[in-house]
Design a protein around this motif. Structure first.
Motif, PDB file in Angstrom:
ATOM      1  N   SER A  68      18.974  82.811 -25.451  1.00 32.23           N
ATOM      2  CA  SER A  68      20.083  83.439 -24.725  1.00 32.23           C
ATOM      3  C   SER A  68      20.139  82.954 -23.283  1.00 32.23           C
ATOM      4  O   SER A  68      21.219  82.694 -22.742  1.00 32.23           O
ATOM      5  N   LYS A  69      18.974  82.784 -22.660  1.00 34.57           N
ATOM      6  CA  LYS A  69      18.942  82.280 -21.280  1.00 34.57           C
ATOM      7  C   LYS A  69      19.382  80.827 -21.230  1.00 34.57           C
ATOM      8  O   LYS A  69      20.085  80.414 -20.301  1.00 34.57           O
ATOM      9  N   PHE A  70      18.962  80.025 -22.230  1.00 36.92           N
ATOM     10  CA  PHE A  70      19.339  78.621 -22.214  1.00 36.92           C
ATOM     11  C   PHE A  70      20.844  78.453 -22.407  1.00 36.92           C
ATOM     12  O   PHE A  70      21.457  77.589 -21.776  1.00 36.92           O
ATOM     13  N   ILE A  71      21.452  79.274 -23.273  1.00 34.67           N
ATOM     14  CA  ILE A  71      22.900  79.211 -23.450  1.00 34.67           C
ATOM     15  C   ILE A  71      23.600  79.546 -22.136  1.00 34.67           C
ATOM     16  O   ILE A  71      24.608  78.925 -21.766  1.00 34.67           O
ATOM     17  N   SER A  72      23.066  80.504 -21.397  1.00 37.32           N
ATOM     18  CA  SER A  72      23.637  80.846 -20.088  1.00 37.32           C
ATOM     19  C   SER A  72      23.531  79.673 -19.128  1.00 37.32           C
ATOM     20  O   SER A  72      24.466  79.378 -18.370  1.00 37.32           O
TER      21      SER A  72
ATOM     22  N   ASN B 224      24.832  74.767 -32.060  1.00 34.93           N
ATOM     23  CA  ASN B 224      24.899  75.806 -33.081  1.00 34.93           C
ATOM     24  C   ASN B 224      23.563  76.026 -33.777  1.00 34.93           C
ATOM     25  O   ASN B 224      23.369  77.048 -34.439  1.00 34.93           O
ATOM     26  N   ARG B 225      22.641  75.074 -33.645  1.00 37.55           N
ATOM     27  CA  ARG B 225      21.302  75.284 -34.188  1.00 37.55           C
ATOM     28  C   ARG B 225      20.578  76.399 -33.452  1.00 37.55           C
ATOM     29  O   ARG B 225      19.624  76.982 -33.969  1.00 37.55           O
ATOM     30  N   LEU B 226      21.035  76.681 -32.243  1.00 32.32           N
ATOM     31  CA  LEU B 226      20.475  77.809 -31.496  1.00 32.32           C
ATOM     32  C   LEU B 226      21.138  79.130 -31.856  1.00 32.32           C
ATOM     33  O   LEU B 226      20.662  80.192 -31.479  1.00 32.32           O
ATOM     34  N   LEU B 227      22.252  79.057 -32.591  1.00 31.03           N
ATOM     35  CA  LEU B 227      23.023  80.255 -32.877  1.00 31.03           C
ATOM     36  C   LEU B 227      22.221  81.259 -33.699  1.00 31.03           C
ATOM     37  O   LEU B 227      22.262  82.470 -33.431  1.00 31.03           O
TER      38      LEU B 227
ATOM     39  N   TYR C 171      26.854  90.844 -31.656  1.00 32.16           N
ATOM     40  CA  TYR C 171      27.851  89.999 -30.985  1.00 32.16           C
ATOM     41  C   TYR C 171      27.926  88.619 -31.638  1.00 32.16           C
ATOM     42  O   TYR C 171      28.112  87.613 -30.969  1.00 32.16           O
ATOM     43  N   ARG C 172      27.780  88.573 -32.949  1.00 32.02           N
ATOM     44  CA  ARG C 172      27.736  87.301 -33.663  1.00 32.02           C
ATOM     45  C   ARG C 172      28.964  86.441 -33.389  1.00 32.02           C
ATOM     46  O   ARG C 172      28.860  85.252 -33.110  1.00 32.02           O
ATOM     47  N   LYS C 173      30.152  87.024 -33.459  1.00 30.06           N
ATOM     48  CA  LYS C 173      31.379  86.258 -33.240  1.00 30.06           C
ATOM     49  C   LYS C 173      31.466  85.755 -31.799  1.00 30.06           C
ATOM     50  O   LYS C 173      31.916  84.634 -31.553  1.00 30.06           O
ATOM     51  N   LEU C 174      31.036  86.590 -30.861  1.00 26.05           N
ATOM     52  CA  LEU C 174      31.024  86.166 -29.460  1.00 26.05           C
ATOM     53  C   LEU C 174      30.036  85.022 -29.261  1.00 26.05           C
ATOM     54  O   LEU C 174      30.327  84.046 -28.565  1.00 26.05           O
ATOM     55  N   ASN C 175      28.870  85.124 -29.891  1.00 30.55           N
ATOM     56  CA  ASN C 175      27.875  84.056 -29.796  1.00 30.55           C
ATOM     57  C   ASN C 175      28.428  82.747 -30.347  1.00 30.55           C
ATOM     58  O   ASN C 175      28.218  81.667 -29.770  1.00 30.55           O
ATOM     59  N   GLU C 176      29.141  82.831 -31.477  1.00 27.12           N
ATOM     60  CA  GLU C 176      29.738  81.640 -32.073  1.00 27.12           C
ATOM     61  C   GLU C 176      30.785  81.031 -31.146  1.00 27.12           C
ATOM     62  O   GLU C 176      30.872  79.802 -31.001  1.00 27.12           O
ATOM     63  N   ALA C 177      31.579  81.892 -30.503  1.00 33.44           N
ATOM     64  CA  ALA C 177      32.621  81.394 -29.594  1.00 33.44           C
ATOM     65  C   ALA C 177      31.999  80.717 -28.369  1.00 33.44           C
ATOM     66  O   ALA C 177      32.481  79.666 -27.919  1.00 33.44           O
ATOM     67  N   ILE C 178      30.919  81.294 -27.838  1.00 32.43           N
ATOM     68  CA  ILE C 178      30.257  80.713 -26.668  1.00 32.43           C
ATOM     69  C   ILE C 178      29.683  79.340 -27.010  1.00 32.43           C
ATOM     70  O   ILE C 178      29.866  78.362 -26.269  1.00 32.43           O
ATOM     71  N   CYS C 179      28.992  79.253 -28.145  1.00 38.35           N
ATOM     72  CA  CYS C 179      28.441  77.964 -28.560  1.00 38.35           C
ATOM     73  C   CYS C 179      29.557  76.966 -28.836  1.00 38.35           C
ATOM     74  O   CYS C 179      29.414  75.763 -28.581  1.00 38.35           O
ATOM     75  N   GLY C 180      30.685  77.466 -29.342  1.00 34.16           N
ATOM     76  CA  GLY C 180      31.823  76.599 -29.616  1.00 34.16           C
ATOM     77  C   GLY C 180      32.398  75.983 -28.354  1.00 34.16           C
ATOM     78  O   GLY C 180      32.827  74.814 -28.364  1.00 34.16           O
TER      79      GLY C 180
END
Length: 267
Positions: A144-148, A192-195, A207-216
């Protein structure tokens, strides 16, 4: 006039990198000038030749009763109003390579932001800069921190509108015991491998859909990649220097003749 603009979150190692850069440039005989544009930085590991701390965050907080972020914004606004002062300092050292240490607050770099305007003013005067964005590699241990970190890096690349090299600092203390090694986080073959890991973080699974949108967003832009950086490692530092010199055009001046550059690239 060429230089590197060292940016990144507080604690990412910007001043340490600038100090390491001064050591390497001194050893290799490259003339340079160090410029500190962080009014809250009073514990630098190098001696700046040009220093914005003529006005400091602490002074502004005491005199105007502002908080830390408000005081920092006021200092950079003051610099923007007096950007010709900075330009005169740079032009007085026009034959030297500029190492510019910047504050870490992301909001200063947004489009039409305070520091964004200062940088545009320098570029219009012929200063060719490459932004070097530092992110702490310790954030790679938490998806989560790395995605940020990846999102903030992407936002900086989009809003700065200039060449940018992204580094994972403190790579020498990165723990290889995580799910992925440092190479994965450097090249981001598939965010997406981090998803799946992100959805396993307690509290984030809903927040699965939000996570997918952020990675997208990160995947769709396809701009973010990182270079591991260990300041104590000369090979690591030289690799980053070479990338920055290529991005801002300084490496072309070292060739002397563009035809030689083309021949070398084909050999």
């Amino acid at each position: 006039m060429y230089g590197v603009l060292v940016i990144g979150a507080p604690g990412a190692g910007k001043s340490t990198f600038c100090a390491g850069l001064t050591d390497i440039f001194t050893q290799t005989g490259r003339p340079f000038v160090t410029i500190n544009l962080d009014p809250a930085n009073d514990t630098m590991a190098y001696a700046p030749d040009v220093n914005i701390t003529l006005i400091t965050v602490t002074d502004v907080m005491d005199r105007l009763g502002l908080g830390p972020n408000g005081a920092l914004k006021y200092c950079i606004e003051t610099l923007g109003t007096n950007s010709d002062w900075l330009l005169q300092k740079i032009e007085a050292n026009r034959k030297k390579y500029m190492i510019i240490d910047c504050p870490g607050q992301l909001e200063l770099y947004k489009s039409e932001g305070e520091l964004w305007k200062v940088i545009r003013h320098l570029e219009k005067a012929g200063v060719r800069l490459c932004a070097l964005h530092l992110a702490d590699s310790l954030y790679c241990s938490d998806p989560s921190k790395f995605i940020s970190v990846a999102l903030s890096t992407l936002a900086t690349m989009v809003t700065m509108e200039m060449p940018q090299v992204n580094c994972l600092s403190k790579a020498d203390i990165f723990s290889p015991e995580g799910t992925y090694d440092l190479d994965f986080f450097s090249y981001l073959p598939d965010v997406n491998r981090l998803l799946d890991l992100l959805n396993e973080v307690p509290g984030l699974e809903k927040y699965r859909k939000l996570n997918e949108a952020i990675c997208g967003v990160i995947t769709d832009f396809d701009l973010v990649s990182f270079v591991p950086l260990a300041v104590e490692n000369k090979e690591s530092m030289m690799k980053v220097i070479q990338m920055v010199d290529t991005a801002n055009g300084f490496s072309l001046t070292e060739q002397g003749d563009i035809r030689e550059l083309i021949l070398n690239s084909k050999s």
